[in-house]
Scaffold this motif. Structure first.
Motif, mmCIF file in Angstrom:
data_model
loop_
_atom_site.group_PDB
_atom_site.id
_atom_site.type_symbol
_atom_site.label_atom_id
_atom_site.label_comp_id
_atom_site.label_asym_id
_atom_site.label_seq_id
_atom_site.Cartn_x
_atom_site.Cartn_y
_atom_site.Cartn_z
ATOM 1 N N LYS A 6 0.835 -1.207 0.000
ATOM 2 C CA LYS A 6 0.000 0.000 0.000
ATOM 3 C C LYS A 6 0.870 1.258 0.000
ATOM 4 O O LYS A 6 0.432 2.322 -0.394
ATOM 5 C CB LYS A 6 -0.923 0.024 1.223
ATOM 6 N N LYS A 7 2.103 1.125 0.469
ATOM 7 C CA LYS A 7 3.027 2.261 0.502
ATOM 8 C C LYS A 7 3.928 2.296 -0.725
ATOM 9 O O LYS A 7 4.798 3.140 -0.837
ATOM 10 C CB LYS A 7 3.862 2.208 1.776
ATOM 11 N N PHE A 8 3.710 1.368 -1.633
ATOM 12 C CA PHE A 8 4.472 1.283 -2.879
ATOM 13 C C PHE A 8 3.781 2.201 -3.884
ATOM 14 O O PHE A 8 2.982 1.777 -4.701
ATOM 15 C CB PHE A 8 4.480 -0.175 -3.352
ATOM 16 N N LEU A 9 4.050 3.490 -3.759
ATOM 17 C CA LEU A 9 3.344 4.501 -4.538
ATOM 18 C C LEU A 9 4.247 5.116 -5.598
ATOM 19 O O LEU A 9 5.464 5.205 -5.412
ATOM 20 C CB LEU A 9 2.826 5.600 -3.609
ATOM 21 N N PRO A 10 3.651 5.566 -6.700
ATOM 22 C CA PRO A 10 4.448 6.208 -7.752
ATOM 23 C C PRO A 10 5.244 7.391 -7.202
ATOM 24 O O PRO A 10 4.711 8.230 -6.478
ATOM 25 C CB PRO A 10 3.400 6.684 -8.759
ATOM 26 N N GLY A 11 6.524 7.415 -7.497
ATOM 27 C CA GLY A 11 7.376 8.525 -7.090
ATOM 28 C C GLY A 11 7.885 8.470 -5.661
ATOM 29 O O GLY A 11 8.704 9.287 -5.259
ATOM 30 N N LYS A 12 7.414 7.518 -4.875
ATOM 31 C CA LYS A 12 7.844 7.433 -3.484
ATOM 32 C C LYS A 12 9.155 6.659 -3.386
ATOM 33 O O LYS A 12 9.384 5.704 -4.112
ATOM 34 C CB LYS A 12 6.778 6.748 -2.637
ATOM 35 N N THR A 13 10.007 7.083 -2.488
ATOM 36 C CA THR A 13 11.264 6.380 -2.242
ATOM 37 C C THR A 13 11.176 5.660 -0.903
ATOM 38 O O THR A 13 10.340 5.986 -0.060
ATOM 39 C CB THR A 13 12.453 7.358 -2.221
ATOM 40 N N HIS A 14 12.045 4.685 -0.738
ATOM 41 C CA HIS A 14 12.078 3.906 0.498
ATOM 42 C C HIS A 14 13.525 3.804 0.956
ATOM 43 O O HIS A 14 14.419 3.562 0.156
ATOM 44 C CB HIS A 14 11.481 2.518 0.261
ATOM 45 N N SER A 69 5.432 3.614 -13.112
ATOM 46 C CA SER A 69 4.354 2.923 -13.831
ATOM 47 C C SER A 69 4.071 1.565 -13.198
ATOM 48 O O SER A 69 2.920 1.120 -13.143
ATOM 49 C CB SER A 69 4.685 2.776 -15.316
ATOM 50 N N LEU A 70 5.100 0.908 -12.684
ATOM 51 C CA LEU A 70 4.905 -0.362 -11.987
ATOM 52 C C LEU A 70 4.110 -0.133 -10.705
ATOM 53 O O LEU A 70 3.172 -0.875 -10.398
ATOM 54 C CB LEU A 70 6.256 -1.005 -11.664
ATOM 55 N N ALA A 71 4.455 0.906 -9.976
ATOM 56 C CA ALA A 71 3.739 1.219 -8.738
ATOM 57 C C ALA A 71 2.266 1.524 -9.020
ATOM 58 O O ALA A 71 1.382 1.082 -8.282
ATOM 59 C CB ALA A 71 4.402 2.392 -8.029
ATOM 60 N N GLU A 72 1.989 2.247 -10.084
ATOM 61 C CA GLU A 72 0.598 2.544 -10.450
ATOM 62 C C GLU A 72 -0.170 1.265 -10.759
ATOM 63 O O GLU A 72 -1.311 1.092 -10.320
ATOM 64 C CB GLU A 72 0.551 3.471 -11.660
ATOM 65 N N ARG A 73 0.442 0.382 -11.524
ATOM 66 C CA ARG A 73 -0.228 -0.884 -11.870
ATOM 67 C C ARG A 73 -0.494 -1.717 -10.625
ATOM 68 O O ARG A 73 -1.566 -2.309 -10.478
ATOM 69 C CB ARG A 73 0.610 -1.677 -12.869
ATOM 70 N N ILE A 74 0.470 -1.762 -9.722
ATOM 71 C CA ILE A 74 0.297 -2.543 -8.500
ATOM 72 C C ILE A 74 -0.829 -1.967 -7.648
ATOM 73 O O ILE A 74 -1.660 -2.708 -7.120
ATOM 74 C CB ILE A 74 1.616 -2.633 -7.711
ATOM 75 N N GLN A 75 -0.898 -0.646 -7.519
ATOM 76 C CA GLN A 75 -1.970 -0.038 -6.726
ATOM 77 C C GLN A 75 -3.342 -0.348 -7.319
ATOM 78 O O GLN A 75 -4.292 -0.630 -6.596
ATOM 79 C CB GLN A 75 -1.759 1.471 -6.588
ATOM 80 N N LYS A 76 -3.454 -0.333 -8.641
ATOM 81 C CA LYS A 76 -4.724 -0.668 -9.282
ATOM 82 C C LYS A 76 -5.076 -2.130 -9.037
ATOM 83 O O LYS A 76 -6.221 -2.464 -8.736
ATOM 84 C CB LYS A 76 -4.672 -0.386 -10.780
#
Length: 79
Positions: free
Chosen positions: A30-38, A52-59
């Motif tokens: 849920k915290k794997f968001l587009p543009g976010k760093t860890h 784009s991967l983060a967007e697909r995962i959130q969807k």
């Protein structure tokens, strides 16, 4: 690690390895968001992921949550 409906939400964690020290860290999808760093808790290296991967995962997470709720409701209606 996979858990259903922690606080009424789907809870999925992955354990990616730090690109520098290779130590695994837990990441809530849920915290794997587009543009976010860890940040690696072990060495402090900042990792970013493909937006784009983060967007697909959130969807996909949202779709999965909807399907699980529908399944739960359907099952509850039959009991």
């Amino acid at each position: 690690m996979f858990g259903l409906f922690k606080n009424e939400e789907l809870h999925i964690e992955i354990r990616p390895a730090c690109p520098k020290c290779k130590k695994e860290f837990m990441l809530d999808l849920k915290k794997f968001l587009p543009g976010k760093t860890h940040r690696c808790f072990a060495c402090g290296t900042v990792a970013s992921f493909d937006p784009s991967l983060a967007e697909r995962i959130q969807k996909q997470i949202a779709d999965l949550e909807t399907s699980i709720r529908e399944l739960h409701q359907n099952f509850s209606d039959k009991v």
